[in-house]
Design a protein around this motif. Structure first.
Motif: not given
Length: 125
Positions: A24-47
């Motif tokens: 649930t609650d799937l969210v992807a954030l483009d962190v390429s600007g402030p974080l040089p180590l990754a482009d995307v943080f993908f977040l998801a929740s489990g029950r």
């Protein structure tokens, strides 16, 4: 700077895998600007803990099918907060309670959202 097309493609694969395990609650954030180590943080929740583990394992398997190897993983066996590092894509799978507590979306609120499409969103649209 923005996330690469490849990172966005990997995010979509991870989102589909998570959705297939009822994340649930799937969210992807483009962190390429402030974080040089990754482009995307993908977040998801489990029950619950078992659901968090199943979601994490499905994401690992789905990306492996595409030839993407996991670089590091932390916390998957505990089922509370799994951190899965695929290089340009970093996946966070949370137990619902831990997601609310750590509130990564709030910490990274200045980062643009990466649009993702999954079957459950398409079905409800």
């Amino acid at each position: 700077m923005t996330a690469s097309a490849r990172s966005i493609e990997l995010t979509q694969i991870a989102a589909s895998a998570a959705d297939s395990k009822q994340a649930t609650d799937l969210v992807a954030l483009d962190v390429s600007g402030p974080l040089p180590l990754a482009d995307v943080f993908f977040l998801a929740s489990g029950r619950n803990e078992r659901n968090v583990v199943a979601i994490g394992e499905e994401i690992i398997d789905s990306l492996a099918e595409q030839g993407i190897k996991i670089l590091r993983r932390e916390g998957l066996s505990e089922g509370r907060w799994a951190l899965l590092d695929f290089g340009d894509l970093v996946v966070h799978v949370f137990h619902e309670e831990d997601r609310m507590y750590y509130s990564l979306e709030r910490l990274w609120k200045d980062c643009p959202v990466v649009p993702i499409e999954v079957a459950s969103t398409e079905a409800s649209a």
